[in-house]
Design a protein around this motif. Sequence first.
Motif, PDB file in Angstrom:
ATOM      1  N   ILE A   1       0.828  -1.203   0.000  1.00 23.47           N
ATOM      2  CA  ILE A   1       0.000   0.000   0.000  1.00 23.47           C
ATOM      3  C   ILE A   1       0.866   1.258   0.000  1.00 23.47           C
ATOM      4  CG2 ILE A   1      -1.685   1.339   1.317  1.00 23.47           C
ATOM      5  CD1 ILE A   1      -2.820  -1.092  -0.140  1.00 23.47           C
ATOM      6  N   GLU A   2       1.955   1.233   0.765  1.00 27.58           N
ATOM      7  CA  GLU A   2       2.859   2.377   0.819  1.00 27.58           C
ATOM      8  C   GLU A   2       3.435   2.679  -0.563  1.00 27.58           C
ATOM      9  OE1 GLU A   2       7.033   3.760   3.034  1.00 27.58           O
ATOM     10  OE2 GLU A   2       6.087   1.843   3.540  1.00 27.58           O
ATOM     11  N   ALA A   3       3.804   1.624  -1.299  1.00 25.58           N
ATOM     12  CA  ALA A   3       4.364   1.807  -2.639  1.00 25.58           C
ATOM     13  C   ALA A   3       3.301   2.318  -3.614  1.00 25.58           C
ATOM     14  CB  ALA A   3       4.956   0.501  -3.143  1.00 25.58           C
ATOM     15  N   LEU A   4       2.100   1.749  -3.531  1.00 26.42           N
ATOM     16  CA  LEU A   4       1.026   2.153  -4.441  1.00 26.42           C
ATOM     17  C   LEU A   4       0.615   3.608  -4.244  1.00 26.42           C
ATOM     18  CD1 LEU A   4      -1.250  -1.026  -4.314  1.00 26.42           C
ATOM     19  CD2 LEU A   4       0.083  -0.236  -6.268  1.00 26.42           C
ATOM     20  N   GLU A   5       0.753   4.099  -3.014  1.00 26.58           N
ATOM     21  CA  GLU A   5       0.298   5.453  -2.697  1.00 26.58           C
ATOM     22  C   GLU A   5       1.393   6.508  -2.826  1.00 26.58           C
ATOM     23  OE1 GLU A   5      -1.441   5.151   1.174  1.00 26.58           O
ATOM     24  OE2 GLU A   5      -3.352   4.383   0.414  1.00 26.58           O
ATOM     25  N   GLU A   6       2.505   6.161  -3.438  1.00 23.44           N
ATOM     26  CA  GLU A   6       3.557   7.159  -3.652  1.00 23.44           C
ATOM     27  C   GLU A   6       3.002   8.335  -4.450  1.00 23.44           C
ATOM     28  OE1 GLU A   6       7.374   6.439  -5.091  1.00 23.44           O
ATOM     29  OE2 GLU A   6       7.825   4.767  -3.758  1.00 23.44           O
ATOM     30  N   PRO A   7       3.279   9.561  -4.030  1.00 21.50           N
ATOM     31  CA  PRO A   7       2.721  10.741  -4.701  1.00 21.50           C
ATOM     32  C   PRO A   7       3.017  10.816  -6.205  1.00 21.50           C
ATOM     33  CG  PRO A   7       3.716  11.356  -2.605  1.00 21.50           C
ATOM     34  CD  PRO A   7       4.084   9.923  -2.840  1.00 21.50           C
ATOM     35  N   ALA A   8       4.186  10.344  -6.608  1.00 27.14           N
ATOM     36  CA  ALA A   8       4.552  10.427  -8.033  1.00 27.14           C
ATOM     37  C   ALA A   8       3.715   9.487  -8.891  1.00 27.14           C
ATOM     38  CB  ALA A   8       6.037  10.113  -8.221  1.00 27.14           C
ATOM     39  N   GLY A   9       3.121   8.463  -8.279  1.00 33.35           N
ATOM     40  CA  GLY A   9       2.288   7.533  -9.024  1.00 33.35           C
ATOM     41  C   GLY A   9       3.085   6.592  -9.908  1.00 33.35           C
ATOM     42  N   TRP A  10       2.358   5.736 -10.615  1.00 34.20           N
ATOM     43  CA  TRP A  10       2.994   4.730 -11.481  1.00 34.20           C
ATOM     44  C   TRP A  10       2.314   4.705 -12.838  1.00 34.20           C
ATOM     45  CZ3 TRP A  10       7.313   3.083  -9.298  1.00 34.20           C
ATOM     46  CH2 TRP A  10       7.402   3.121  -7.899  1.00 34.20           C
ATOM     47  N   HIS A  11       3.101   4.507 -13.872  1.00 29.70           N
ATOM     48  CA  HIS A  11       2.540   4.351 -15.205  1.00 29.70           C
ATOM     49  C   HIS A  11       2.167   2.889 -15.466  1.00 29.70           C
ATOM     50  CE1 HIS A  11       5.156   8.007 -15.670  1.00 29.70           C
ATOM     51  NE2 HIS A  11       4.015   8.449 -16.150  1.00 29.70           N
ATOM     52  N   ILE A  12       2.962   1.981 -14.896  1.00 31.24           N
ATOM     53  CA  ILE A  12       2.746   0.547 -15.141  1.00 31.24           C
ATOM     54  C   ILE A  12       2.862  -0.200 -13.823  1.00 31.24           C
ATOM     55  CG2 ILE A  12       3.615  -1.523 -16.309  1.00 31.24           C
ATOM     56  CD1 ILE A  12       4.725   0.301 -18.496  1.00 31.24           C
ATOM     57  N   PHE A  13       1.899  -1.078 -13.563  1.00 31.28           N
ATOM     58  CA  PHE A  13       1.974  -1.987 -12.423  1.00 31.28           C
ATOM     59  C   PHE A  13       2.219  -3.385 -12.970  1.00 31.28           C
ATOM     60  CE2 PHE A  13       0.048  -5.076  -9.543  1.00 31.28           C
ATOM     61  CZ  PHE A  13       0.652  -4.747  -8.340  1.00 31.28           C
ATOM     62  N   PHE A  14       3.349  -3.991 -12.574  1.00 28.70           N
ATOM     63  CA  PHE A  14       3.725  -5.316 -13.085  1.00 28.70           C
ATOM     64  C   PHE A  14       3.712  -6.316 -11.929  1.00 28.70           C
ATOM     65  CE2 PHE A  14       6.979  -8.575 -13.633  1.00 28.70           C
ATOM     66  CZ  PHE A  14       6.601  -9.138 -14.841  1.00 28.70           C
ATOM     67  N   PHE A  15       3.075  -7.460 -12.143  1.00 34.97           N
ATOM     68  CA  PHE A  15       3.028  -8.500 -11.117  1.00 34.97           C
ATOM     69  C   PHE A  15       3.391  -9.846 -11.727  1.00 34.97           C
ATOM     70  CE2 PHE A  15       0.733 -11.963  -8.996  1.00 34.97           C
ATOM     71  CZ  PHE A  15       1.265 -11.857  -7.711  1.00 34.97           C
ATOM     72  N   ALA A  16       4.264 -10.573 -11.058  1.00 35.87           N
ATOM     73  CA  ALA A  16       4.624 -11.929 -11.479  1.00 35.87           C
ATOM     74  C   ALA A  16       4.467 -12.842 -10.275  1.00 35.87           C
ATOM     75  CB  ALA A  16       6.057 -11.967 -12.002  1.00 35.87           C
ATOM     76  N   GLY A  17       3.586 -13.803 -10.384  1.00 36.06           N
ATOM     77  CA  GLY A  17       3.359 -14.703  -9.270  1.00 36.06           C
ATOM     78  C   GLY A  17       2.048 -15.438  -9.411  1.00 36.06           C
ATOM     79  N   HIS A  18       1.550 -15.970  -8.298  1.00 35.56           N
ATOM     80  CA  HIS A  18       0.298 -16.723  -8.303  1.00 35.56           C
ATOM     81  C   HIS A  18      -0.729 -16.000  -7.471  1.00 35.56           C
ATOM     82  CE1 HIS A  18       2.493 -19.945 -10.258  1.00 35.56           C
ATOM     83  NE2 HIS A  18       3.439 -19.826  -9.331  1.00 35.56           N
ATOM     84  N   SER A  19      -1.967 -16.465  -7.525  1.00 36.00           N
ATOM     85  CA  SER A  19      -3.082 -15.738  -6.917  1.00 36.00           C
ATOM     86  C   SER A  19      -3.216 -15.953  -5.411  1.00 36.00           C
ATOM     87  CB  SER A  19      -4.390 -16.153  -7.606  1.00 36.00           C
ATOM     88  OG  SER A  19      -4.591 -17.546  -7.447  1.00 36.00           O
ATOM     89  N   HIS A  20      -2.479 -16.902  -4.829  1.00 31.46           N
ATOM     90  CA  HIS A  20      -2.609 -17.152  -3.392  1.00 31.46           C
ATOM     91  C   HIS A  20      -1.977 -16.007  -2.595  1.00 31.46           C
ATOM     92  CE1 HIS A  20      -2.903 -19.380   0.345  1.00 31.46           C
ATOM     93  NE2 HIS A  20      -1.645 -19.099   0.596  1.00 31.46           N
ATOM     94  N   SER A  21      -2.631 -15.600  -1.536  1.00 29.76           N
ATOM     95  CA  SER A  21      -2.082 -14.524  -0.697  1.00 29.76           C
ATOM     96  C   SER A  21      -2.422 -14.771   0.764  1.00 29.76           C
ATOM     97  CB  SER A  21      -2.647 -13.171  -1.138  1.00 29.76           C
ATOM     98  OG  SER A  21      -4.057 -13.153  -0.992  1.00 29.76           O
ATOM     99  N   HIS A  22      -1.758 -14.061   1.641  1.00 30.32           N
ATOM    100  CA  HIS A  22      -1.992 -14.153   3.071  1.00 30.32           C
ATOM    101  C   HIS A  22      -2.734 -12.897   3.531  1.00 30.32           C
ATOM    102  CE1 HIS A  22       0.580 -17.689   3.430  1.00 30.32           C
ATOM    103  NE2 HIS A  22       1.465 -17.051   2.638  1.00 30.32           N
ATOM    104  N   PRO A  23      -3.373 -12.939   4.691  1.00 29.50           N
ATOM    105  CA  PRO A  23      -4.108 -11.770   5.182  1.00 29.50           C
ATOM    106  C   PRO A  23      -3.258 -10.508   5.247  1.00 29.50           C
ATOM    107  CG  PRO A  23      -4.660 -13.686   6.486  1.00 29.50           C
ATOM    108  CD  PRO A  23      -3.515 -14.106   5.607  1.00 29.50           C
TER     109      PRO A  23
END
Length: 259
Positions: A235-257
């Motif tokens: 969340i801290e990275a996503l909310e950076e004031p400068a923002g992002w042009h591209i969000f890249f994710f590599a992995g699987h759909s399983h996550s922890h709380p």
Amino acid sequence: MSKKIYFKIGSCLQLPNRMAVLPVTLTISDSKGRLEERSSYLSIMPEQLSQTFNIWKNYIIPDSPRRPKIKSLSEQLLSTDGNISLQKLAENLKTEMNQWLTDTQSWINERGEVDSKIQNTLEKYANSQEEIQLFIQTEDRILRGFPWQEWEFLYPLFRLHKNTELSVSATDFARPEQKQTINRLDTRVRILAIFADNELDENNEYKEEKESLDRLKKYGAFIQTLYQPNYSKLIEALEEPAGWHIFFFAGHSHSHPDG
């Protein structure tokens, strides 16, 4: 040699015969100066065209509170599933705009007689092989929002000349004073890359993805990489004031709380 075409539409006035019209001035110039200038009068915009423009405008603006209810619209503007068709709205606006601007009865001289000087002059330059710069000037906000490149007498300029430039502005303006400043803006493409593995990646599962990101860095991209971030770091990275042009994710759909 490039040419500049100025199409200026003034505010409503009344002719001696008490007919309300819009004064129009067409000016053609090149690097040596003014080539010719033609003046005429355009009939007032039909109320139906004004309504059509407002419907189109309110549907292309996301979440506009002024959108009319679909039930109040003609079935011709709806898609097969009963929703509004933006393509049909645009085509409807284009058709009504051309009906007004192309109709010979819409253009008159100061005596109220049919006048074709504007159309004839535009047609003369429509097939020009030179670069064209087109300027539309009017105080009317609706006219400034028109798709002028779709007008029958201007369309050839855009069809034949891919470098034709269109500028739309008010008739009354002044260039603001510009103070010389040095803006150190970061113009790099910003990419936030998230990997579901750890940084070591013992199995080289995401080798190709990491190599692709490394190549983008060489071209000047700014890349921030996070490995298995928890919720708060993400969340801290996503909310950076400068923002992002591209969000890249590599992995699987399983996550922890917590990430």
